[in-house]
Write a protein that holds these residues in place. Structure first.
Motif, mmCIF file in Angstrom:
data_model
loop_
_atom_site.group_PDB
_atom_site.id
_atom_site.type_symbol
_atom_site.label_atom_id
_atom_site.label_comp_id
_atom_site.label_asym_id
_atom_site.label_seq_id
_atom_site.Cartn_x
_atom_site.Cartn_y
_atom_site.Cartn_z
ATOM 1 N N THR A 99 0.832 -1.208 0.000
ATOM 2 C CA THR A 99 0.000 0.000 0.000
ATOM 3 C C THR A 99 0.864 1.255 0.000
ATOM 4 N N LYS A 104 -2.281 0.966 -3.538
ATOM 5 C CA LYS A 104 -3.583 0.273 -3.478
ATOM 6 C C LYS A 104 -4.056 0.234 -2.024
ATOM 7 N N LYS A 106 -5.479 -0.882 1.712
ATOM 8 C CA LYS A 106 -4.893 -1.894 2.598
ATOM 9 C C LYS A 106 -5.450 -3.304 2.357
ATOM 10 N N GLY A 109 -3.799 -4.682 -0.597
ATOM 11 C CA GLY A 109 -2.397 -5.010 -0.320
ATOM 12 C C GLY A 109 -2.307 -6.356 0.384
ATOM 13 N N THR A 292 -8.171 -0.682 -6.981
ATOM 14 C CA THR A 292 -6.767 -0.354 -7.298
ATOM 15 C C THR A 292 -6.696 0.907 -8.175
ATOM 16 N N PRO A 329 -4.723 5.392 1.342
ATOM 17 C CA PRO A 329 -5.107 3.984 1.243
ATOM 18 C C PRO A 329 -4.756 3.159 2.483
#
Ligand code: NAD
Length: 478
Positions: A99, A104, A106, A109, A292, A329
């Motif tokens: 992340t 992206k 969490k 990730g 994403t 994120p």
């Protein structure tokens, strides 16, 4: 989890070496900075490999191969099993680092690390299932059988958007099959690769696996990328990335009659039919198009919707897009983070400008956000556009959250529009009508490697061959 804790967990504070053969090497290439897209701040410095460093690694990988190929496959599988356990231990931290470095959210990730764990489990099973056929021979006193031999050191080149999972898809299968692996990650995500390698090293050391079985080489295209793809000592190159990258790598490796697995760009469409359940469709599009931040190879980029449902669907989508929380994120309530860097934001802006000049009509979003955390210049609002079939930019993969809505009349036209683009990764149809669903799944329907019914275009599942057709490259993984 805060940035400092994430970096400390993997001992990533201070200059890092970008080359490991299981032991970290002192390397001689240029310095590389890792910048977090979250706030555009520097999070790491990496000394990269030059050609000589690459040469040291390939020699180690070749030597290690002679030993590794002789280790019984189930024993190789046992080491991969331990790698899966180590990844379970570090799942939250490695996910958070994905992340931090790539942007992206969490949950995504951590989901990526889960894919690594799942492929380890799959590979362990495969290590006891390297079967081959036996046949009765037409020659008396003979039998025939086929068996699978390792190839040698294999090269794995990965993209920024799945910085660790795609490596694991390749590396874990390569390892149990008796190959050694050289990994060149994207220069946009070097720290996640270093952290992954550190996790792996603990297992390699514990099991006294020779240096050179698993290798990491961070370096630029000229020094490392080109060295790998031109190197006859790498009989297989598995490359994930854009179509232009794949075209170049495919040609270069083919010129030396090497093998490739190419996992390239997608331009994934969903057909929304007259009988589609629009609640289901809206949720699936939202997940597929803004997940994403539109930077998955399987991102939903095109909606081919039955003419009479166009207005209702676009209204529902605009209402849903307005609700999407965009921000850091690492925060739990955020659904969309930044794009990977400012260059990606510029690419998106240019694509939207071109779309308008080609006769398209933006319906919602597409702005660059400013103020507070948005000052990094990497946050955008996801965009919905009304398009006509044949608009040139709709046939291209812009790696950003732009969704094109195209109206159709009749399923034949829907499939024609759907298959008009050069890429062929993932696709879906939403319908309650069995005939429509079966047509879409048949050879007259979607021309993609992946075709879904009543579920969106995103997602890969370990054990189901993942990959695309046409310009997506024809590879199959996981
Ligand atoms: P990219 O093509 O810019 O780079 C991908 C990798 O290739 C990087 O490691 C890069 O350094 C390397 N590379 C580029 N030129 C090279 C060369 N000449 N020799 C050796 N290596 C070279 O892609 P990206 O921006 O990192 O990733 C986004 C792209 O990847 C999108 O097109 C996306 O659809 C695609 N992708 C596809 C899949 C799939 O499974 N089909 C999965 C993830 C991403």
């Amino acid at each position: 989890m805060q940035m400092k804790n994430i970096l400390e967990k993997f001992d990533l504070i201070g200059n890092q070496s970008g080359v490991s053969t299981g032991d970290w090497l002192t390397c001689r290439g240029e310095m590389l900075n890792s910048i977090s897209p979250i706030d555009n701040q520097l999070i790491g410095n990496i000394r990269t490999a030059n050609r000589e460093d690459y040469e040291d690694v390939i020699q180690k990988a070749e030597t290690a191969f002679t030993e590794w190929q002789m280790v019984p496959a189930p024993k190789r599988g046992e080491i991969v099993r331990q790698m899966g356990l180590a990844l379970r231990e570090y799942k939250a931290e490695l996910g958070a680092l994905v992340t931090l470095e790539m942007g992206k959210i969490k949950a995504e990730g951590e989901g990526e690390v889960q894919e690594m764990i799942d492929i380890c489990d799959f590979a362990v099973g495969q290590s006891r299932m390297l079967y081959g056929l036996t046949m009765h021979s037409e020659r008396p006193g003979h039998r025939m059988y086929e068996q699978w031999h390792p190839l040698g050191p294999v090269g794995v080149i990965t993209a920024f958007n799945f910085p660790v999972a795609v490596w694991a898809w390749n590396a874990m299968i390569a390892l149990i099959a008796g190959n050694t692996v050289i990994w060149k990650p994207s220069s946009k995500t070097p720290l996640t690769a270093i952290a992954t390698m550190k996790i792996m090293e603990s297992v390699l050391k514990k099991n006294k696996v020779p240096a050179g079985v698993l290798n990491l080489v961070i370096g630029n295209r000229e020094q490392v990328g080109e060295s790998m793809i031109n190197d006859r000592r790498l009989p297989l190159i598995s490359a994930t990335g854009s179509v232009p990258m794949g075209r170049h790598i495919g040609q270069t490796v083919a010129a030396r009659l090497g093998k490739t697995i190419l996992e390239l760009g997608g331009n994934n469409g969903i057909v929304v039919t007259p009988e589609a359940d629009l609640d289901l469709v809206t949720r699936a599009i939202l997940f597929g198009a803004i997940g994403t931040a539109g930077q998955r190879c399987t991102t939903t980029r095109r909606i081919i919707v039955e003419d009479k449902r166009f207005d209702e669907l676009s209204e529902r989508l605009i209402a849903a897009y307005k609700q999407v929380p965009i921000g850091n994120p690492l925060d739990d309530n955020i659904l969309m983070g930044p794009l990977v860097d400012r260059e990606a934001v510029q690419t998106m802006q240019k694509a939207l400008e071109r779309f308008k000049t080609e006769g398209g009509f933006p319906l919602y979003g597409g702005e660059v956000l400013t103020g507070g955390i948005y000052e990094s210049g990497t946050y955008v609002t996801p965009c919905i556009c009304a398009a006509k079939p044949g608009i040139p930019i709709v046939s291209e993969e812009t790696f950003a959250p732009i969704l094109y809505l195209i109206a159709y009349k009749g399923l034949d036209q829907a499939i024609e529009i759907h298959n008009q683009v050069p890429q062929g990764l993932s696709s879906a149809i939403f319908t309650q009508n069995l005939t429509e669903a079966e047509s879409f799944l048949s050879h007259q329907g979607s021309d993609c490697g992946i075709a879904n019914v009543n579920i969106g275009t995103s997602g890969a599942e370990i054990g189901g061959a993942f990959g695309g057709e046409k310009e997506t490259g024809g590879g199959r993984e996981s």
